[in-house]
Write a protein that holds these residues in place. Structure first.
Motif, PDB file in Angstrom:
ATOM      1  N   ALA A 340       0.834  -1.205   0.000  1.00 46.81           N
ATOM      2  CA  ALA A 340       0.000   0.000   0.000  1.00 46.81           C
ATOM      3  C   ALA A 340       0.868   1.254   0.000  1.00 46.81           C
ATOM      4  CB  ALA A 340      -0.929  -0.001   1.210  1.00 46.81           C
ATOM      5  N   ILE A 341       1.944   1.226   0.773  1.00 45.29           N
ATOM      6  CA  ILE A 341       2.870   2.356   0.751  1.00 45.29           C
ATOM      7  C   ILE A 341       3.491   2.510  -0.630  1.00 45.29           C
ATOM      8  CG2 ILE A 341       5.084   3.194   1.647  1.00 45.29           C
ATOM      9  CD1 ILE A 341       4.319   2.050   4.351  1.00 45.29           C
ATOM     10  N   GLN A 342       3.834   1.381  -1.263  1.00 44.02           N
ATOM     11  CA  GLN A 342       4.438   1.438  -2.591  1.00 44.02           C
ATOM     12  C   GLN A 342       3.474   2.035  -3.619  1.00 44.02           C
ATOM     13  OE1 GLN A 342       7.520   0.646  -2.552  1.00 44.02           O
ATOM     14  NE2 GLN A 342       8.086   0.819  -4.710  1.00 44.02           N
ATOM     15  N   VAL A 343       2.197   1.672  -3.513  1.00 38.85           N
ATOM     16  CA  VAL A 343       1.196   2.228  -4.421  1.00 38.85           C
ATOM     17  C   VAL A 343       1.094   3.744  -4.231  1.00 38.85           C
ATOM     18  CG1 VAL A 343      -1.278   2.322  -4.949  1.00 38.85           C
ATOM     19  CG2 VAL A 343      -0.156   0.109  -4.630  1.00 38.85           C
ATOM     20  N   HIS A 344       1.179   4.173  -3.004  1.00 45.03           N
ATOM     21  CA  HIS A 344       1.099   5.606  -2.715  1.00 45.03           C
ATOM     22  C   HIS A 344       2.396   6.348  -3.043  1.00 45.03           C
ATOM     23  CE1 HIS A 344      -2.515   4.468  -0.485  1.00 45.03           C
ATOM     24  NE2 HIS A 344      -2.780   5.744  -0.266  1.00 45.03           N
ATOM     25  N   GLY A 345       3.492   5.617  -3.210  1.00 46.99           N
ATOM     26  CA  GLY A 345       4.764   6.270  -3.485  1.00 46.99           C
ATOM     27  C   GLY A 345       5.212   7.121  -2.307  1.00 46.99           C
ATOM     28  N   GLY A 346       5.803   8.270  -2.605  1.00 42.93           N
ATOM     29  CA  GLY A 346       6.290   9.154  -1.547  1.00 42.93           C
ATOM     30  C   GLY A 346       5.193   9.591  -0.604  1.00 42.93           C
ATOM     31  N   ALA A 347       3.986   9.741  -1.122  1.00 45.46           N
ATOM     32  CA  ALA A 347       2.864  10.166  -0.275  1.00 45.46           C
ATOM     33  C   ALA A 347       2.553   9.131   0.802  1.00 45.46           C
ATOM     34  CB  ALA A 347       1.629  10.416  -1.133  1.00 45.46           C
ATOM     35  N   GLY A 348       2.869   7.867   0.527  1.00 43.94           N
ATOM     36  CA  GLY A 348       2.596   6.820   1.501  1.00 43.94           C
ATOM     37  C   GLY A 348       3.586   6.763   2.628  1.00 43.94           C
ATOM     38  N   TYR A 349       4.694   7.474   2.480  1.00 42.53           N
ATOM     39  CA  TYR A 349       5.758   7.422   3.470  1.00 42.53           C
ATOM     40  C   TYR A 349       5.589   8.472   4.561  1.00 42.53           C
ATOM     41  CZ  TYR A 349      10.455   6.119   5.026  1.00 42.53           C
ATOM     42  OH  TYR A 349      11.512   5.632   5.748  1.00 42.53           O
ATOM     43  N   VAL A 350       4.602   9.335   4.407  1.00 49.68           N
ATOM     44  CA  VAL A 350       4.333  10.375   5.399  1.00 49.68           C
ATOM     45  C   VAL A 350       2.925  10.193   5.950  1.00 49.68           C
ATOM     46  CG1 VAL A 350       5.922  12.030   4.372  1.00 49.68           C
ATOM     47  CG2 VAL A 350       3.563  11.976   3.589  1.00 49.68           C
ATOM     48  N   SER A 351       2.644  10.891   7.026  1.00 50.57           N
ATOM     49  CA  SER A 351       1.382  10.662   7.732  1.00 50.57           C
ATOM     50  C   SER A 351       0.190  11.394   7.130  1.00 50.57           C
ATOM     51  CB  SER A 351       1.535  11.065   9.204  1.00 50.57           C
ATOM     52  OG  SER A 351       1.902  12.424   9.315  1.00 50.57           O
ATOM     53  N   PHE A 358      -0.966   2.214   9.013  1.00 54.50           N
ATOM     54  CA  PHE A 358      -1.407   0.824   8.881  1.00 54.50           C
ATOM     55  C   PHE A 358      -0.210  -0.126   8.844  1.00 54.50           C
ATOM     56  CE2 PHE A 358      -5.391   2.405   6.429  1.00 54.50           C
ATOM     57  CZ  PHE A 358      -6.003   2.745   7.622  1.00 54.50           C
ATOM     58  N   TYR A 359       0.845   0.286   8.141  1.00 50.29           N
ATOM     59  CA  TYR A 359       2.045  -0.544   8.041  1.00 50.29           C
ATOM     60  C   TYR A 359       2.684  -0.732   9.416  1.00 50.29           C
ATOM     61  CZ  TYR A 359       6.789  -1.946   6.634  1.00 50.29           C
ATOM     62  OH  TYR A 359       7.991  -2.597   6.488  1.00 50.29           O
ATOM     63  N   ARG A 360       2.819   0.367  10.152  1.00 46.52           N
ATOM     64  CA  ARG A 360       3.413   0.277  11.489  1.00 46.52           C
ATOM     65  C   ARG A 360       2.544  -0.540  12.433  1.00 46.52           C
ATOM     66  NH1 ARG A 360       3.092   4.490  14.008  1.00 46.52           N
ATOM     67  NH2 ARG A 360       2.149   6.028  12.620  1.00 46.52           N
ATOM     68  N   ASP A 361       1.243  -0.337  12.342  1.00 48.58           N
ATOM     69  CA  ASP A 361       0.321  -1.050  13.225  1.00 48.58           C
ATOM     70  C   ASP A 361       0.282  -2.544  12.916  1.00 48.58           C
ATOM     71  OD1 ASP A 361      -0.347   1.316  14.478  1.00 48.58           O
ATOM     72  OD2 ASP A 361      -2.176   1.628  13.322  1.00 48.58           O
ATOM     73  N   ALA A 362       0.329  -2.888  11.627  1.00 51.52           N
ATOM     74  CA  ALA A 362       0.231  -4.293  11.230  1.00 51.52           C
ATOM     75  C   ALA A 362       1.401  -5.116  11.760  1.00 51.52           C
ATOM     76  CB  ALA A 362       0.159  -4.413   9.710  1.00 51.52           C
ATOM     77  N   ARG A 363       2.535  -4.474  11.953  1.00 52.53           N
ATOM     78  CA  ARG A 363       3.751  -5.225  12.297  1.00 52.53           C
ATOM     79  C   ARG A 363       3.634  -5.983  13.614  1.00 52.53           C
ATOM     80  NH1 ARG A 363       7.035  -8.160  12.996  1.00 52.53           N
ATOM     81  NH2 ARG A 363       9.193  -8.277  12.250  1.00 52.53           N
ATOM     82  N   ILE A 364       2.843  -5.462  14.556  1.00 52.43           N
ATOM     83  CA  ILE A 364       2.726  -6.127  15.854  1.00 52.43           C
ATOM     84  C   ILE A 364       2.022  -7.475  15.743  1.00 52.43           C
ATOM     85  CG2 ILE A 364       0.523  -5.044  16.494  1.00 52.43           C
ATOM     86  CD1 ILE A 364       3.477  -5.937  18.823  1.00 52.43           C
ATOM     87  N   THR A 365       1.198  -7.666  14.730  1.00 59.30           N
ATOM     88  CA  THR A 365       0.426  -8.912  14.632  1.00 59.30           C
ATOM     89  C   THR A 365       1.317 -10.129  14.423  1.00 59.30           C
ATOM     90  OG1 THR A 365       0.046  -8.669  12.232  1.00 59.30           O
ATOM     91  CG2 THR A 365      -1.582  -7.674  13.726  1.00 59.30           C
TER      92      THR A 365
END
Length: 384
Positions: A340-351, A358-365
């Motif tokens: 999802a971050i890759q689809v968003h490109g640079g925009a996905g790397y910022v809040s 979502f990427y940070r949150d998913a990691r705990i699972t």
């Protein structure tokens, strides 16, 4: 082989939770994330819709939902936001122990407060040096006599405890006989507003920042003998019974955040233009979305199969499928949110867009309720 079929009631539950998430959770998710703030008010509001501890029987204020219904609630709360929605989903972590092994007075006193959203419940298991190795825990509970009669005195240190600073009640796992391994662990129930408990919130987390996570120190905590949950020395075996439902719940949570990341990516791909056309028209993006959608659907199916096995009462099948679901869904949630971050490109790397969260949150699972490596061991044990 376990089968599952979502009923019209399950779909109605999904619609209700989705609406609650869109109207109540998403508008405030960013501020709770930024401030690391636990959603006390939303917990009480969610209770009005039977979203707190939905599996608890109606006699204690719950909705009496079956396992699939509860998984749908978990999925949709995490779809709304893993931090805030996840706090609501985790508010009942420990209620299962009281339901099955607690005395009736324990259930009558505490479960209505949990289901009403007045307080979450915590379960203190992991320690700084012992996560997956439950038997290695060093927290001790020694028998003693006090002014009120026979009691246990607890000393020890717990780490990564969900709801540790916000719960009014908790279940503590401690060793009553350190020399007999699995058979030396006992579960204790205690209110948290007593001497001998010190709780410090952990705030430097990668994700799920609105969710309360704590370090606990027990220094001479005195617990009456009547507060033993179940049988002395049987705590480990009691605890093992609840890992399958807990892991199925994590699988559903993983599906929820992955679906949220997919939906955000589809929306962004249709809006974002490059080379004078939406990026959704480029094959590279279309293939990413197709693979993400397939992963989400496969994960959802496995999570629901695990839930169906739990509901059937087939413990062996439930253990196998819950570990498979927890492994598959959590791994793919991280993959999907990464794409999802890759689809968003640079925009996905910022809040500015939610996919980085979502990427940070998913990691705990992939870590809590048994790491991916532990799930592989369990699955292999079943095969071999």
């Amino acid at each position: 082989m376990s089968q599952f079929q979502l009923s019209a009631e399950h779909e109605a539950i999904r619609s209700a939770v989705r609406e609650f998430g869109e109207q109540e959770i998403r508008p405030v998710a960013d501020e709770h994330e930024a401030e690391h703030r636990y959603p006390h008010d939303l917990l009480r509001e969610a209770a009005r819709y039977d979203l707190v501890a939905p599996h608890v029987p109606e006699e204690y204020g719950g909705a009496g939902m079956d396992t699939l219904g509860s998984l749908v609630v978990d999925e949709e709360l995490w779809y709304a936001d893993p931090g805030v929605g996840g706090s609501i989903a985790a508010a009942a972590f420990g209620s299962e122990m009281l339901l099955k092994y607690g005395e009736e007075w324990m259930r009558e006193k505490w479960l209505p407060r949990v289901t009403a959203g007045e307080t979450p419940i915590a379960t203190a298991i992991s320690e700084p040096a012992h996560g997956s190795n439950v038997v290695g825990m060093e927290t001790r509970a020694e028998r003693a006599s006090g002014p009120a009669g026979d009691e246990y005195v607890i000393h020890g240190n717990k780490m990564w405890i969900t709801n540790g600073t916000v719960a009014d009640v908790m279940v503590i796992m401690a060793k009553t006989d350190p020399d007999v391994g699995h058979r030396g662990i006992t579960a204790f129930l205690t209110p948290t507003d007593v001497e001998g408990i010190r709780a410090e919130r952990i705030t430097n987390k990668l994700g799920i920042r609105a969710m309360d996570t704590a370090e606990l120190v027990f220094d001479g905590l005195r617990v009456p003998e009547e507060n033993v949950v179940g049988e002395v020395g049987e705590g480990f075996y009691q605890l093992m019974e609840f890992f399958a439902p807990a892991r199925a719940a994590v699988a559903a949570q993983s599906v929820g955040v992955a679906q949220a990341a997919l939906d955000a990516s589809v929306e962004y791909a249709n809006e974002r233009e490059q080379f004078d056309r939406p990026i959704a028209e480029f094959q590279a993006i279309r293939h990413k979305l197709a693979e993400m959608a397939t992963s989400v659907e496969a994960a959802r199916s496995l999570a629901y199969r695990a839930g169906s096995a739990i509901e059937s009462g087939d413990d062996r099948e439930a253990t196998r499928l819950a570990s498979m679901a927890k492994l598959f869904c959590s791994e793919h949630a991280v993959d999907v949110t990464d794409e999802a971050i890759q689809v968003h490109g640079g925009a996905g790397y910022v809040s500015d867009h939610p996919v980085e969260r979502f990427y940070r949150d998913a990691r705990i699972t992939k870590i809590y309720d048994g790491t991916s490596e532990i799930q592989k061991n369990i699955i292999a044990d079943g095969l071999l």
